[in-house]
Motif scaffolding. Sequence first.
Motif, short mmCIF file in Angstrom:
data_model
loop_
_atom_site.label_atom_id
_atom_site.label_comp_id
_atom_site.label_asym_id
_atom_site.label_seq_id
_atom_site.Cartn_x
_atom_site.Cartn_y
_atom_site.Cartn_z
N PRO A 95 -1.53 4.61 -12.02
CA PRO A 95 -1.41 3.38 -11.76
C PRO A 95 0.19 2.95 -10.95
O PRO A 95 1.24 3.94 -11.50
CB PRO A 95 -1.65 2.94 -13.10
N ARG A 96 0.22 1.78 -10.71
CA ARG A 96 1.69 1.46 -10.05
C ARG A 96 2.04 -0.01 -10.83
O ARG A 96 1.04 -0.81 -10.71
CB ARG A 96 1.67 1.46 -8.60
N VAL A 97 3.25 -0.37 -11.16
CA VAL A 97 3.42 -1.72 -11.48
C VAL A 97 4.76 -2.31 -11.06
O VAL A 97 5.61 -1.43 -10.38
CB VAL A 97 3.92 -1.59 -13.21
N ARG A 98 5.00 -3.41 -11.12
CA ARG A 98 6.09 -4.18 -10.86
C ARG A 98 6.48 -4.94 -11.55
O ARG A 98 5.56 -5.77 -12.15
CB ARG A 98 6.00 -4.49 -9.36
N ARG A 99 7.72 -5.68 -11.90
CA ARG A 99 7.90 -6.90 -12.55
C ARG A 99 7.45 -7.97 -11.70
O ARG A 99 7.51 -7.93 -10.52
CB ARG A 99 9.60 -7.22 -12.58
N SER A 119 0.65 -1.20 -0.01
CA SER A 119 -0.03 0.08 0.18
C SER A 119 0.83 1.31 -0.03
O SER A 119 0.42 2.44 -0.35
CB SER A 119 -0.93 -0.13 1.15
N ARG A 120 2.07 1.15 0.43
CA ARG A 120 2.98 2.24 0.24
C ARG A 120 3.12 2.87 -1.16
O ARG A 120 3.26 1.98 -1.80
CB ARG A 120 4.39 1.92 0.95
N ARG A 121 2.92 4.06 -1.25
CA ARG A 121 3.23 4.51 -2.79
C ARG A 121 3.63 5.94 -2.79
O ARG A 121 3.45 6.81 -1.72
CB ARG A 121 1.75 4.38 -3.51
N SER A 122 4.08 6.44 -3.80
CA SER A 122 4.42 7.67 -4.08
C SER A 122 3.14 8.46 -4.47
O SER A 122 2.39 8.38 -5.41
CB SER A 122 5.52 7.79 -5.23
N ALA A 123 2.92 9.56 -3.51
CA ALA A 123 1.89 10.53 -3.50
C ALA A 123 2.19 11.75 -4.39
O ALA A 123 2.74 12.55 -3.92
CB ALA A 123 1.31 11.02 -2.21
N ARG A 124 1.95 11.78 -5.79
CA ARG A 124 2.17 12.73 -6.62
C ARG A 124 0.92 13.72 -6.72
O ARG A 124 0.66 13.92 -7.86
CB ARG A 124 2.74 12.31 -7.91
N VAL A 125 0.30 13.99 -5.70
CA VAL A 125 -1.04 14.89 -5.77
C VAL A 125 -0.85 15.93 -4.71
O VAL A 125 0.01 15.76 -3.60
CB VAL A 125 -1.89 13.77 -5.31
N GLY A 185 9.24 1.84 -14.57
CA GLY A 185 9.12 3.00 -14.88
C GLY A 185 8.24 3.51 -14.52
O GLY A 185 7.26 3.22 -13.70
N ILE A 186 7.60 4.98 -15.01
CA ILE A 186 6.48 5.71 -14.62
C ILE A 186 5.78 6.39 -15.70
O ILE A 186 6.26 6.24 -16.92
CB ILE A 186 6.86 6.64 -13.35
N LEU A 187 4.49 6.76 -15.39
CA LEU A 187 3.99 7.48 -16.27
C LEU A 187 4.48 8.98 -16.68
O LEU A 187 4.68 9.68 -15.92
CB LEU A 187 2.41 7.68 -15.93
N LEU A 196 3.13 10.34 1.11
CA LEU A 196 4.51 10.74 1.08
C LEU A 196 4.99 10.68 -0.32
O LEU A 196 4.78 9.89 -0.88
CB LEU A 196 5.48 9.89 2.08
N GLN A 197 5.84 11.72 -0.44
CA GLN A 197 6.51 11.76 -1.92
C GLN A 197 7.83 12.17 -1.51
O GLN A 197 8.24 13.27 -0.82
CB GLN A 197 5.85 12.74 -2.75
N VAL A 198 8.86 11.50 -2.29
CA VAL A 198 10.17 11.93 -2.01
C VAL A 198 10.59 12.96 -3.20
O VAL A 198 9.79 13.08 -4.10
CB VAL A 198 11.09 10.69 -2.44
N LEU A 199 11.18 14.13 -2.61
CA LEU A 199 11.48 15.15 -3.39
C LEU A 199 13.10 15.06 -3.48
O LEU A 199 13.82 15.72 -2.75
CB LEU A 199 10.85 16.44 -2.97
N ALA A 200 13.59 14.26 -4.71
CA ALA A 200 14.82 14.31 -5.01
C ALA A 200 15.47 15.62 -5.40
O ALA A 200 16.54 16.05 -5.12
CB ALA A 200 15.07 13.38 -6.30
N THR A 201 14.62 16.56 -5.91
CA THR A 201 14.95 17.91 -6.46
C THR A 201 15.76 18.57 -5.38
O THR A 201 16.56 19.53 -5.49
CB THR A 201 13.93 18.71 -6.95
#
Length: 246
Positions: free
Chosen positions: A219-223, A10-16, A94-96, A175-180
């Motif tokens: 959406p989220r994907v994984r191998r 359920s952990r995910r990057s929240a880009r909202v 990857g990501i959208l 949570l969203q990581v901000l590498a910037t």
Amino acid sequence: MTDLVGLLRSRRSARVPFDPARPIAPGDLDLILEAARWAPTPHNMQNFEIVVVDDAALLESLGEIPTTVSPEFLRENYAQLSFSEEELARRKVGILGAGFPPSWLDPAAWESPLAGTERTRKLQSSLLGCPMLLVVLYDTGRRAPASQGDALGLIGLGCVLENMWLAAQSRGISLQVLATLAGGDLGPVLAKLLNTPDRMRVAFGCRLGYPLADSVEGPRVRRDTGGFAFHNVYGNADFSGSPDTR
Ligand SMILES: Cc1cc2nc3c(=O)[nH]c(=O)nc-3n(C[C@H](O)[C@H](O)[C@H](O)COP(=O)(O)O)c2cc1C
């Protein structure tokens, strides 16, 4: 165990955008910092410190900082992108691309004047209303022994990140990581605003908060497990994952 897998999934990057009026409860922040505290680091060197920013005026000042993405970022970011949900589902890595400024998605536009203006944006466009920002610093004075480029020390910072992310998730905090924030151009201005000593460098930022009601996550994907785990011999893809992890 199922609970652990459920939390991991359920952990995910929240880009909202987050609701700036909904603060993080002190008890939840304590849990997140406790999770950081117990993160494994090489030689237990604990090469990190964290500045918790929740002062509205300071967040506003941080939001005014201009950030510029490099041509290198545009090129390498582009290589990770899918341009439809179908493509992402097929690639599984990857990501959208949706969500990035249009000119970042068009190699032909990277050199255009328009792309130039879209490459420099205020940090505000990344903070998106967060009521709390964690600025994770690493101590340049500590190194994992004989680790080239202190790669092991950096892995320790990744452990700090994951511990905090899971703790936040367990309390329903996005949570969203901000590498910037780790971009070299931001270093001096962040150091000034946060009053950090010279030996500490920004590793990454984390914006924390609660998404606004109408937010839609991507959406989220994984191998599949068999795509990266091999049995005894490289390439021997015996592992398909247990029902618990699917
Ligand atoms: C070290 C690190 C840096 C990251 N930097 C960013 C970032 O700057 N912006 C962002 O939106 N996501 C960032 N991410 C999140 C990843 O893109 C994300 O974890 C990945 O796409 C998988 O999606 P998920 O977190 O929803 O499972 C970062 C993740 C890590 C571990």
